[in-house]
Write a protein that holds these residues in place. Structure first.
Motif, PDB file in Angstrom:
ATOM      1  N   PRO A 185       0.837  -1.265  -0.056  1.00 21.26           N
ATOM      2  CA  PRO A 185       0.071  -0.014   0.057  1.00 21.26           C
ATOM      3  C   PRO A 185       0.958   1.208   0.144  1.00 21.26           C
ATOM      4  O   PRO A 185       2.153   1.247   0.170  1.00 21.26           O
ATOM      5  CB  PRO A 185      -0.677  -0.026   1.302  1.00 21.26           C
ATOM      6  N   GLY A 186       0.259   2.457  -0.418  1.00 23.80           N
ATOM      7  CA  GLY A 186       0.795   3.859   0.021  1.00 23.80           C
ATOM      8  C   GLY A 186       1.987   3.960  -0.803  1.00 23.80           C
ATOM      9  O   GLY A 186       2.552   5.006  -0.240  1.00 23.80           O
ATOM     10  N   GLU A 187       2.167   3.781  -2.120  1.00 24.67           N
ATOM     11  CA  GLU A 187       3.310   4.292  -2.737  1.00 24.67           C
ATOM     12  C   GLU A 187       3.396   5.614  -3.348  1.00 24.67           C
ATOM     13  O   GLU A 187       4.405   6.296  -3.155  1.00 24.67           O
ATOM     14  CB  GLU A 187       3.666   3.332  -4.219  1.00 24.67           C
ATOM     15  N   GLU A 188       1.943   5.914  -3.685  1.00 28.06           N
ATOM     16  CA  GLU A 188       2.032   7.419  -4.203  1.00 28.06           C
ATOM     17  C   GLU A 188       2.225   8.478  -3.087  1.00 28.06           C
ATOM     18  O   GLU A 188       2.799   9.563  -3.751  1.00 28.06           O
ATOM     19  CB  GLU A 188       0.357   7.499  -4.854  1.00 28.06           C
ATOM     20  N   LEU A 189       2.210   8.213  -1.811  1.00 29.96           N
ATOM     21  CA  LEU A 189       2.669   9.014  -0.950  1.00 29.96           C
ATOM     22  C   LEU A 189       4.092   8.738  -0.382  1.00 29.96           C
ATOM     23  O   LEU A 189       4.363   9.484   0.633  1.00 29.96           O
ATOM     24  CB  LEU A 189       1.319   9.042   0.228  1.00 29.96           C
TER      25      LEU A 189
END
Length: 423
Positions: free
Chosen positions: A170-174
């Motif tokens: 999860p959460g790669e874009e941030l």
């Protein structure tokens, strides 16, 4: 699972994009699929994350909103319960006798972008445009998830010897999820790691065997607090937080460049104040710094924090600075790059092979790469080209779905090739 099935899965995920730490439907949908495989272990939610390392976690109200949406859309209650609080993501494990432990990392989150409704936009025309208005898969992570499952299936059907772990992050874009997954303990025994990204302005049929030159990045939020007063009658009685913020923005862009390599700074979001006749009491900046190396990013980080504190002091304000996301630089190891090059060269659908290329941006797969490399293993980040009508992070982004099958073939054969080696 056939390629057609994987395309259908990709389209289902495309209809239900979810941003960082809110990938409830996405994770549940993947778990549904993974539980039909002959796995030796399946870790979900808190099991795949070091809780204290999560960054940029939304507040409880927003998490609950996305949680409830996923439930309404059919996500299983038992899986959702394991994800409650934004503990999204999963790791699938296959053990097939003696041999190296090989990992594949794919990311699963979407972006806050409204998807195009144009008739020439394939997801709109084919009926799988985002149903979450204001959000979309504008970077191909829906295809990445499908590739992860496809590689797992291919390895299960092969004579692979060793252990395969597929990380659905999860959460790669941030750049907020990679560190938490890298510190989960599930990488401790990994000898080899592949990361993958589709597109990156490479056309369909092109494979990049190793991507380097990741810009290390740090996202920050600075909250300025001053004192309000009447802007007409008593302007001198206030401490203007917007003035402090504006000074900081100007001075951030004045940070000296560094002789050792490229550096970047950007004040991407700013705001503050409540009315035209009130000296503003609060203001904020959300921004980022980057560097060609981790050390250069840290140079920019230290300088930016000095700028923010000095701007606050100049205008009699306080500032609170928090890190919202972070990722280091990394380099792909030659041994793995050579394997991917050899495998891709034998695939008739690969029309062009690029041995190495620069990313030119940031990616928190670098945390997983560095974790494996620090433990004595090797890692590489692979590019699978795809024709995309709009650039990454735009409303018209889409992927050539034939690229999914190509990515599965190259990666699964590279994984199998590693099973013949000993670290």
């Amino acid at each position: 699972m056939t390629t057609s099935d994987l395309v259908s899965l990709r389209r289902d995920l495309h209809r239900h994009p979810e941003p960082a730490w809110r990938e409830f439907y996405t994770t549940a949908r993947l778990v549904d699929e993974l539980e039909t495989r002959d796995l030796d272990a399946l870790y979900v939610g808190r099991e795949v994350l070091a809780e204290e390392e999560r960054m940029a976690v939304p507040d409880e109200a927003e998490l609950d909103e996305w949680y409830d949406r996923a439930r309404r859309e059919g996500a299983r209650e038992d899986v959702l319960e394991a994800l409650r609080g934004g503990y999204t993501g999963a790791v699938a494990v296959v053990e097939r006798g003696e041999g190296p432990t090989v990992a594949l990392r794919v990311d699963i989150d979407g972006l806050p972008i409204t998807e195009s409704e144009g008739e020439d936009h394939a997801p709109t025309a084919a009926g799988f445009r985002s149903e979450h208005e204001g959000y979309m898969h504008a970077c191909g992570h829906d295809a990445h998830a499908a590739i992860g499952l496809g590689v797992l299936d291919s390895v299960l059907e092969s004579d692979f010897e060793g252990t395969l772990k597929v990380f659905f992050q999860p959460g790669e874009e941030l750049v907020a999820g990679g560190r938490a997954m890298s510190k989960s303990g599930l990488l401790d025994d990994v000898d080899y790691l592949y990361g993958v990204h589709i597109g990156l302005d490479h056309p369909s049929g092109e494979v990049v065997a190793g991507i380097d030159d990741f810009l290390a990045v740090s996202h920050f939020r600075a909250e300025f607090t001053g004192a309000p007063s009447h802007a007409g009658a008593r302007p001198e009685a206030g401490d203007n937080a917007v003035q402090a913020m504006a000074t900081a923005v100007q001075n951030l862009y004045g940070i000296p460049r560094h002789a050792d390599g490229a550096t970047r700074v950007n004040a991407g979001m700013v705001g503050g104040g409540t009315a035209t006749n009130i000296v503003p009491e609060e203001a904020f900046i959300e921004g980022e710094v980057r560097g060609e190396t981790t050390e250069l990013m840290e140079y920019m980080e230290e300088k930016s924090r000095r700028v923010l504190r000095s701007a606050a002091e100049m205008h009699g304000c306080e500032v609170e600075i928090t890190t919202e996301g972070k990722a280091p630089s990394a380099r792909s190891d030659d041994e793995l790059v050579d394997i991917v090059s050899d495998v891709a060269g034998e695939n008739a659908d690969v029309t062009s092979l690029v041995e190495r290329d620069s990313l030119g941006g940031s990616e928190d797969a670098t945390y997983l790469m560095q974790e494996v490399q620090a433990n004595g293993g090797k890692a590489a980040y692979i590019g699978v080209g795809t024709d995309h009508p709009g650039g990454h992070h735009t409303s018209t982004f889409d992927v050539d779905e034939d690229s999914i099958g190509l990515g599965i073939d190259v990666l699964s054969r590279s994984v199998r090739e590693l099973s013949k080696r000993r670290p």
